[in-house]
Scaffold this active site. Structure first.
Site, PDB file in Angstrom:
ATOM      1  N   LYS A  35      -1.472   2.167 -16.552  1.00 21.97           N
ATOM      2  CA  LYS A  35      -2.622   1.304 -16.290  1.00 21.97           C
ATOM      3  C   LYS A  35      -3.023   1.408 -14.821  1.00 21.97           C
ATOM      4  O   LYS A  35      -2.271   1.929 -13.992  1.00 21.97           O
ATOM      5  CB  LYS A  35      -2.281  -0.143 -16.647  1.00 21.97           C
ATOM      6  N   ARG A 129       2.435 -16.241 -20.232  1.00 22.39           N
ATOM      7  CA  ARG A 129       1.237 -15.578 -19.732  1.00 22.39           C
ATOM      8  C   ARG A 129       0.404 -15.058 -20.892  1.00 22.39           C
ATOM      9  O   ARG A 129      -0.773 -15.349 -21.000  1.00 22.39           O
ATOM     10  CB  ARG A 129       1.615 -14.426 -18.783  1.00 22.39           C
ATOM     11  N   HIS A 158       7.388  -9.551 -22.548  1.00 23.79           N
ATOM     12  CA  HIS A 158       7.544  -9.132 -21.160  1.00 23.79           C
ATOM     13  C   HIS A 158       8.485 -10.077 -20.426  1.00 23.79           C
ATOM     14  O   HIS A 158       8.336 -11.295 -20.512  1.00 23.79           O
ATOM     15  CB  HIS A 158       6.179  -9.124 -20.481  1.00 23.79           C
ATOM     16  N   ARG A 214       9.471   0.153 -21.850  1.00 19.21           N
ATOM     17  CA  ARG A 214       8.087   0.229 -21.348  1.00 19.21           C
ATOM     18  C   ARG A 214       8.149   0.218 -19.822  1.00 19.21           C
ATOM     19  O   ARG A 214       8.277  -0.824 -19.187  1.00 19.21           O
ATOM     20  CB  ARG A 214       7.307  -0.967 -21.891  1.00 19.21           C
ATOM     21  N   TYR A 256     -11.188  -6.536  17.520  1.00 19.47           N
ATOM     22  CA  TYR A 256     -11.870  -7.825  17.440  1.00 19.47           C
ATOM     23  C   TYR A 256     -10.953  -8.974  17.854  1.00 19.47           C
ATOM     24  O   TYR A 256      -9.798  -9.054  17.435  1.00 19.47           O
ATOM     25  CB  TYR A 256     -12.368  -8.068  16.020  1.00 19.47           C
ATOM     26  N   CYS A 303      -9.491  -3.409  11.088  1.00 14.83           N
ATOM     27  CA  CYS A 303     -10.955  -3.445  10.987  1.00 14.83           C
ATOM     28  C   CYS A 303     -11.393  -2.906   9.626  1.00 14.83           C
ATOM     29  O   CYS A 303     -10.581  -2.481   8.812  1.00 14.83           O
ATOM     30  CB  CYS A 303     -11.577  -2.634  12.111  1.00 14.83           C
ATOM     31  N   ASP A 305     -12.958  -0.146   8.994  1.00 18.58           N
ATOM     32  CA  ASP A 305     -12.858   1.303   8.858  1.00 18.58           C
ATOM     33  C   ASP A 305     -11.720   1.934   9.634  1.00 18.58           C
ATOM     34  O   ASP A 305     -11.509   3.136   9.527  1.00 18.58           O
ATOM     35  CB  ASP A 305     -14.153   1.967   9.373  1.00 18.58           C
TER      36      ASP A 305
END
Length: 366
Positions: A35, A129, A158, A214, A256, A303, A305
């Site tokens: 997944k 859940r 699970h 699993r 910053y 930041c 980027d």
């Protein structure tokens, strides 16, 4: 050349799957969970390697993921367990996807679609859940048993605490699962393939193997139980290219808010990875970057980027164009980073996004 990449070692994936297959032995099937684009490793490349290394089945969250997995050429059984009762499952069922049934509403929806399907029943065992409540087991088992076009392949549930192997709730959940299986079979459901064990249970709890395990995280080489070490090889390295090296004087600050200032003259390196690429802003001051075999602390704000790395006096001559490893080979491990940042390695390997480009190390000849 990409400035920001995840590098996936397919030989590590193959090793991990073969190790897990050997761990559970020939009498237990191995389902590999792929997944979330194979936990960020890339489902198109990773799943065929897993299949060749011994995966008996695959698990995903959504039916769309399952259809995509089938379309990239996976032939083994595929199960998906997250869907809405209002969904049209015709495409998934046409691709032979086994559908999870986590509630009575889901069971009724499947019956209402009147389409042949294989299903696996999710039962509540104590995680609270997803899964059919114990009080509703008889009704669900009856409904699915009596539907002529649905084939029940088994039960699933699970563990909540398998990463703490001695937690008493593990015993409770395993017994609940055994109760569900006994009840289902007494009501006429064969349930030939059942699975409860996730990665940590697969590595530490053979009593919970049943017919199939699993496994997710361990397939990608990450240890699911803090403090233990198994023969797993991390497959992902997240790396960027140093795009600037510049001096900073004592007392000068960076980024910053000027939240960090130099205690002595030195050098800073700029690395093009930020929160738009999946590097969380709250990783500030928790990240160490590997450059040419040495670790350097990230300083100042993360930041959008880029981040800045403190090179100190730059004794090892870090230069523009050098590789900076955010985690993986050549830097800290994803588990190390997770522990420092107060999260889990599952999240860390799913983080690289944005402008990150995925590359693969070629398979080595055996």
């Amino acid at each position: 050349m990409s400035l920001l990449t995840t590098r996936i070692d397919l030989d590590a994936i193959a090793h991990n799957v073969a190790y897990l297959k050997d761990k559970v032995g020939p009498g237990t099937r191995l389902m590999c969970v792929v997944k979330a684009d194979a936990y960020g490793h890339g489902i198109e490349k990773v799943a065929p390697v897993m299949e060749a290394a011994g995966a008996d089945a695959f698990g995903v969250a959504t039916t769309a993921e399952a259809v995509h997995l089938r379309q990239v050429g996976v032939n083994q059984p595929i199960a998906a367990w997250i869907w809405d009762p209002s969904d049209d499952l015709s495409e998934a069922l046409a691709h032979g996807i086994t559908v999870g049934v986590p509630s009575l509403e889901h069971a009724r929806a499947l019956i209402g679609q009147e389409t042949p399907a294989s299903v696996i029943i999710g039962v509540e065992t104590g995680m609270h859940r997803s899964g059919i409540q114990r009080a509703d087991w008889p009704e669900a088992f009856n409904l699915l048993r009596d539907c002529p076009f649905l084939e029940v392949t088994g039960l699933m549930s699970h563990f909540a605490c398998a990463d703490t192997p001695d937690h008493p709730h593990n015993d409770y959940q395993e017994q609940q699962f055994r109760d569900a299986l006994e009840q289902a079979r007494s009501m006429g459901l064969e349930c030939p393939v059942n699975h409860l064990a996730n990665s940590p249970a697969t590595l530490t709890r053979p009593s919970a193997y049943f017919e199939q395990v699993r496994v997710g995280l361990a397939c990608y080489g990450l240890e699911p139980i803090e403090g233990l070490e198994h023969d797993l090889r991390p497959a992902m390295t997240w790396a960027a290219t140093v795009i600037n090296v510049k001096p900073i004087e004592q007392g000068e600050a960076t980024c910053y808010g000027l939240t960090w200032s130099a205690s002595e003259p030195g050098y800073l390196a700029t690395v093009p990875a930020g929160y738009a690429d999946g590097l969380p802003r709250n990783f500030q001051d928790k990240l160490e970057v590997g450059i040419n075999g040495h670790l350097y602390p990230q300083v100042g704000r993360v930041c959008m980027d880029q981040v800045v790395v403190d090179l100190g006096p730059n004794l090892h001559g870090v230069a523009i164009g050098d590789e900076a490893v955010l985690f993986g080979t050549g830097g800290r491990s994803a588990t190390d980073l997770a522990n420092t940042a107060g999260t889990i390695n599952y999240e860390v390997v799913c983080r690289p996004t944005g402008r990150t480009q995925r590359t693969y190390l070629p398979r080595q000849e055996a």
